[in-house]
Design a protein around this motif. Structure first.
Motif, PDB file in Angstrom:
ATOM      1  N   TYR A   1      -8.441  -3.919 -20.272  1.00  9.65           N
ATOM      2  CA  TYR A   1      -8.113  -4.724 -19.093  1.00  9.65           C
ATOM      3  C   TYR A   1      -6.667  -4.485 -18.664  1.00  9.65           C
ATOM      4  O   TYR A   1      -6.369  -4.288 -17.488  1.00  9.65           O
ATOM      5  N   LEU A   2      -5.767  -4.522 -19.636  1.00 10.62           N
ATOM      6  CA  LEU A   2      -4.346  -4.375 -19.326  1.00 10.62           C
ATOM      7  C   LEU A   2      -4.024  -2.978 -18.809  1.00 10.62           C
ATOM      8  O   LEU A   2      -3.192  -2.826 -17.912  1.00 10.62           O
ATOM      9  N   LYS A   3      -4.681  -1.987 -19.350  1.00 13.34           N
ATOM     10  CA  LYS A   3      -4.462  -0.610 -18.892  1.00 13.34           C
ATOM     11  C   LYS A   3      -4.850  -0.484 -17.410  1.00 13.34           C
ATOM     12  O   LYS A   3      -4.083   0.065 -16.602  1.00 13.34           O
ATOM     13  N   LYS A   4      -6.017  -1.016 -17.060  1.00 13.04           N
ATOM     14  CA  LYS A   4      -6.459  -0.971 -15.658  1.00 13.04           C
ATOM     15  C   LYS A   4      -5.502  -1.782 -14.776  1.00 13.04           C
ATOM     16  O   LYS A   4      -5.123  -1.342 -13.686  1.00 13.04           O
ATOM     17  N   PHE A   5      -5.092  -2.943 -15.266  1.00 15.84           N
ATOM     18  CA  PHE A   5      -4.212  -3.819 -14.507  1.00 15.84           C
ATOM     19  C   PHE A   5      -2.861  -3.148 -14.255  1.00 15.84           C
ATOM     20  O   PHE A   5      -2.351  -3.142 -13.134  1.00 15.84           O
ATOM     21  N   ARG A   6      -2.283  -2.525 -15.294  1.00 19.36           N
ATOM     22  CA  ARG A   6      -1.012  -1.803 -15.133  1.00 19.36           C
ATOM     23  C   ARG A   6      -1.149  -0.699 -14.081  1.00 19.36           C
ATOM     24  O   ARG A   6      -0.276  -0.517 -13.236  1.00 19.36           O
ATOM     25  N   ARG A   7      -2.247   0.025 -14.175  1.00 19.56           N
ATOM     26  CA  ARG A   7      -2.489   1.130 -13.244  1.00 19.56           C
ATOM     27  C   ARG A   7      -2.569   0.608 -11.806  1.00 19.56           C
ATOM     28  O   ARG A   7      -1.976   1.182 -10.893  1.00 19.56           O
ATOM     29  N   GLU A   8      -3.277  -0.505 -11.605  1.00 19.54           N
ATOM     30  CA  GLU A   8      -3.420  -1.084 -10.266  1.00 19.54           C
ATOM     31  C   GLU A   8      -2.077  -1.601  -9.725  1.00 19.54           C
ATOM     32  O   GLU A   8      -1.793  -1.481  -8.538  1.00 19.54           O
TER      33      GLU A   8
ATOM     34  N   SER B   1       0.980  -0.430 -10.667  1.00 18.71           N
ATOM     35  CA  SER B   1       1.889   0.686 -10.409  1.00 18.71           C
ATOM     36  C   SER B   1       1.447   1.535  -9.220  1.00 18.71           C
ATOM     37  O   SER B   1       2.282   2.099  -8.513  1.00 18.71           O
ATOM     38  N   SER B   2       0.143   1.608  -8.955  1.00 24.87           N
ATOM     39  CA  SER B   2      -0.344   2.400  -7.815  1.00 24.87           C
ATOM     40  C   SER B   2      -0.207   1.653  -6.490  1.00 24.87           C
ATOM     41  O   SER B   2      -0.345   2.249  -5.431  1.00 24.87           O
ATOM     42  N   GLY B   3       0.013   0.357  -6.560  1.00 23.13           N
ATOM     43  CA  GLY B   3       0.079  -0.447  -5.335  1.00 23.13           C
ATOM     44  C   GLY B   3      -1.263  -1.028  -4.923  1.00 23.13           C
ATOM     45  O   GLY B   3      -1.361  -1.751  -3.932  1.00 23.13           O
ATOM     46  N   ALA B   4      -2.316  -0.723  -5.697  1.00 23.36           N
ATOM     47  CA  ALA B   4      -3.656  -1.221  -5.355  1.00 23.36           C
ATOM     48  C   ALA B   4      -3.716  -2.746  -5.416  1.00 23.36           C
ATOM     49  O   ALA B   4      -4.367  -3.381  -4.573  1.00 23.36           O
ATOM     50  N   TRP B   5      -3.034  -3.340  -6.411  1.00 23.04           N
ATOM     51  CA  TRP B   5      -3.029  -4.807  -6.490  1.00 23.04           C
ATOM     52  C   TRP B   5      -2.403  -5.378  -5.225  1.00 23.04           C
ATOM     53  O   TRP B   5      -2.929  -6.311  -4.630  1.00 23.04           O
ATOM     54  N   ASP B   6      -1.273  -4.813  -4.819  1.00 24.94           N
ATOM     55  CA  ASP B   6      -0.579  -5.320  -3.635  1.00 24.94           C
ATOM     56  C   ASP B   6      -1.397  -5.129  -2.365  1.00 24.94           C
ATOM     57  O   ASP B   6      -1.339  -5.963  -1.461  1.00 24.94           O
ATOM     58  N   GLU B   7      -2.160  -4.053  -2.287  1.00 30.52           N
ATOM     59  CA  GLU B   7      -3.021  -3.862  -1.119  1.00 30.52           C
ATOM     60  C   GLU B   7      -4.022  -4.999  -0.985  1.00 30.52           C
ATOM     61  O   GLU B   7      -4.288  -5.472   0.111  1.00 30.52           O
TER      62      GLU B   7
END
Length: 193
Positions: free
Chosen positions: A156-163, A165-171
């Motif tokens: 979960y944390l690996k996916k969350f970090r990736r999202e 850092s990629s800006g996907a969470w912010d999108e």
């Protein structure tokens, strides 16, 4: 009240001593208090209905409960990244109808806005500061994380970090960073006899 001896011993000396008791068996006479309050605790009781009946028994007036509505827990963005964490969380909280029906009387249920700078350590407190959930201390403050296997937590944390850092969470959720508060699953239940 604090049933844990360790927690009672850690209580600062300038505060009144914590009583060795549980919600299910309050060591007080009927109607001993004008009101009763329970904050973020009903999901930890071994018998929710017994604890609520005890609050009602010792309070002459209102009983107030601050808790989370299990029907709303999974609506938080974290469910996209750590579904088992919020699934465990939702299963732990008693249904609002269980609390209301057990307390009886005139019951009001209101959602409580969570401020963006909330200092409590529950998941939704970080609605606008998602990076905080990467801190093990922040996750440790919310016991639901401990119910998920360590390997799954890491996924979960690996996916969350990736999202993040990629800006996907912010999108998807970046507008939350600019909100003063968030209406999540936090509710205040007031029961007046």
């Amino acid at each position: 009240m604090e049933p844990s001896q360790v927690m009672r011993e850690q209580r600062p000396e300038h505060l009144a001593p914590a009583i060795d008791a549980t919600a299910e068996q309050l060591p007080f006479e009927d109607g001993s208090f004008d009101a009763a309050l329970a904050t973020f605790t009903v999901h930890q009781w071994s018998d929710v209905k017994a604890g609520l009946r005890e609050l009602r028994r010792v309070a002459r007036g209102p009983v107030v409960i601050l808790t989370c509505d299990p029907a709303l827990v999974r609506d938080f963005w974290l469910h996209q990244y750590a579904p088992d964490v919020l699934d465990h969380e939702a299963r732990r909280y008693p249904a609002i109808s269980t609390i209301s029906d057990t307390l009886g009387g005139a019951v009001a249920v209101d959602r409580v806005p969570i401020p963006a700078d909330c200092t409590d350590g529950f998941n939704e407190a970080y609605f606008a500061r998602p990076e905080r959930l990467l801190d093990p201390g922040a996750r440790q403050a919310c016991s639901a994380w401990s119910f998920v296997e360590p390997e799954l937590r890491e996924q979960y944390l690996k996916k969350f970090r990736r999202e993040l850092s990629s800006g996907a969470w912010d999108e998807r959720h970046g507008a939350l960073r600019h909100q003063d508060s968030y209406n999540g699953s936090l509710v205040l239940i007031r029961a007046i006899p």
